[in-house]
Scaffold this motif. Structure first.
Motif: not given
Lengths: 311, 248
Positions: A19-34
């Motif tokens: 359903e989503i085609r655009t390449p998604c680079h997920l941030y899961t695991g890195q949330e503490a940085v942002a």
């Protein structure tokens, strides 16, 4: 952090279904940085991101509805469906943009910092980038120029140990990235990027330096992506190329920044479980609303293809 | 040494544009022929899939604009190997660009080392009603289009350029003089690109066309993300068929 995690995990199923085609680079695991860095910022401060920038956008306060609509490539998206997952932007919140040419936005953040310096308005800019970006020349030019003019710029390196699929030891002589800033006389930190308090403390000092005309600053956050380079596990949107040892992933999963912070809050009795659950519930419902909004939003009208080529 | 530098995504190759253009392309000339740069720079085009502007570009026309560079774009498995061998053996910097949309094509490729000469186009289909000039992915689409057009009684001659620079002008002019109708299909942007160059060559040669030539190109617009816009943006076989029917 919950809101970011909720966004990312809510994308897994729509990506898997196509359903989503655009390449998604997920941030899961890195949330503490942002979360750790951007919690020291105001809406007037600037952020530039990368291909993996859902987290930066959310932390900077960008609209969830407009982000989800962009990831679903709809007209209501923050880039009107022209940019997709890798081009999130919320200028009203100081999220000036994100782009996947690795290292490409560092010099843009430098420009934002230079503008703040010229105007003398005490704003701070952050350039988020990964370990892979240190293989590009522009970062060294930016380090030098920022240092020369003492610009209010925070270089935030999210060292997740892999440049796409290349382990850091195969592309760098040293795993210590923060040392690249030392020859430029820039104050550096090298910290546990999965400890949101450590990230926040470092960023607070860095922001204070920058606001007092003693920038720039360089923060290397050691972290790890829990999902694939692109897509949930590199087998759907990617090319089955995740070569990371399962034991390594398992080790990092134990260092989940969210569970660690939750544990800290509960052990110090800073947040009652009911309040934490309420936070989680709120994040989940906000994200569900944003996804539903995206789904019911129309795609861009093909006759408007060339609408935004120039202003 | 005969280095081959691979850029798995041509958009990132722009980081290397200074050594390619300022140094490699000029080196032989500005050293009066005493040095040369026999390097192959292999850039892979990767478009579609809502990847948007920075992950969808093709710069073949831009590189072809630069004196000192050769540019090749294979459209078949046979040519991919043959042009790569020729590019490696060439004494000049060669930009080798291929399109991931062709990566699922299969054909028998000889095991032996062979060359497809640089500067020679291939006539993929013979015909006398119109000439279709195309390169890379659109050359394959043009062949499919010609086969479809034939069923409707239109005999299209398909020229697969294979080399963008030096352009095989003789092959183009020979065909256009025969058919009097020209359709150019290029996966690059419209302005200042391959299609404009071919149109200029045909005009300069004074070829009398039965109808004004037609250019099928990308619009002068960055690649969009949304699939609704991608469908309007990219060209495929059906676009060539429709344009050819109008022209023939």
């Amino acid at each position: 952090m919950h809101r970011i995690r909720e966004c990312e995990e809510s994308l897994v199923e729509p990506i898997a279904k196509g359903e989503i085609r655009t390449p998604c680079h997920l941030y899961t695991g890195q949330e503490a940085v942002a979360a750790g860095v951007i919690s020291c910022f105001t809406d007037k401060d600037y952020v530039f991101g990368t291909h993996r920038s859902h987290g930066h956008y959310v932390a900077k306060g960008g609209s969830l509805r407009r982000m989800m609509a962009e990831i679903f490539c709809r007209e209501a998206g923050c880039a009107k469906g022209r940019g997709g997952s890798m081009h999130l932007v919320a200028p009203e919140k100081g999220m000036l943009g994100a782009a996947p040419i690795v290292g490409g936005t560092i010099s843009l953040a430098l420009g934002a910092a230079l503008a703040a310096h010229i105007r003398g308005d005490k704003r701070v800019a952050a350039a988020f980038f990964g370990d892979g970006a240190t293989g590009e020349g522009g970062i060294y030019e930016s380090l030098n120029f920022a240092s020369l003019l003492k610009l209010p710029l925070i270089f935030v390196c999210e060292n997740n140990l892999y440049a796409t699929h290349m382990p850091i030891r195969e592309c760098r002589n040293s795993e210590n990235i923060s040392r690249i800033a030392e020859p430029f006389c820039i104050k550096t930190w090298r910290i546990d990027g999965n400890d949101v308090l450590k990230v926040h403390e470092a960023a607070k000092e860095a922001v204070a330096l920058c606001r007092s005309g003693k920038g720039p600053a360089f923060i290397e956050c050691l972290t790890y992506r829990f999902r694939g380079h692109v897509g949930p596990d590199d087998a759907i949107q990617g090319l089955h190329t995740d070569i990371r040892p399962p034991a390594e992933l398992k080790r990092w999963l134990k260092k989940d920044p969210i569970t660690r912070f939750e544990h800290y809050l509960s052990s110090k009795k800073l947040l009652p479980p009911t309040a934490l659950n309420a936070l989680k519930y709120q994040a989940a419902s906000e994200v569900a609303d944003a996804v539903a909004f995206a789904r019911r939003s129309p795609r861009p009208n093909p006759s408007h293809l060339e609408k935004y080529v120039t202003k | 040494m005969r280095p081959v530098v691979v850029h798995p995504r041509v958009d990132f190759m722009l980081y290397a544009i200074d050594p390619i253009i300022n140094e490699a392309a000029n080196w032989h000339y500005m050293s009066g022929g005493s040095g040369n740069a026999p390097v192959v720079v292999w850039g892979i085009i990767n478009r579609g899939g809502e990847q948007a502007a920075q992950h969808s570009q093709s710069f073949h026309a831009m590189f072809a604009h630069i004196p000192g560079l050769k540019v090749v774009m294979p459209a078949t498995p046979y040519d991919a190997k043959g042009l790569m061998v020729a590019a490696i053996k060439d004494h000049n910097p060669v930009v080798f660009m291929d399109d991931r949309w062709l990566y699922r094509d299969e054909a028998v490729v000889p095991e032996k080392i062979y060359e497809v000469p640089i500067g020679k186009a291939a006539i993929r289909r013979k015909g006398s009603d119109l000439t279709i000039v195309a390169c890379s992915y659109l050359a394959r689409e043009a062949v499919k289009a010609a086969d479809e057009l034939k069923k409707g009684g239109i005999a299209a001659e398909v020229i697969d350029l294979r080399t963008i620079k030096p352009l095989d002008t003789a092959a183009i002019l020979r065909s256009v003089r025969k058919t009097g109708r020209l359709l150019i299909a290029d996966g690059g942007w419209r302005s200042f690109g391959i299609s404009a160059e071919i149109a200029a060559i045909v005009a300069e040669a004074g070829v009398r066309l039965k109808k004004p030539l037609v250019r099928l190109t990308l619009p002068d617009c960055p690649a969009p993300a949304s699939i609704s816009l991608e469908k309007a943006y990219y060209l495929h076989c059906a676009d060539i068929i429709n344009a050819a029917r109008r022209l023939a």
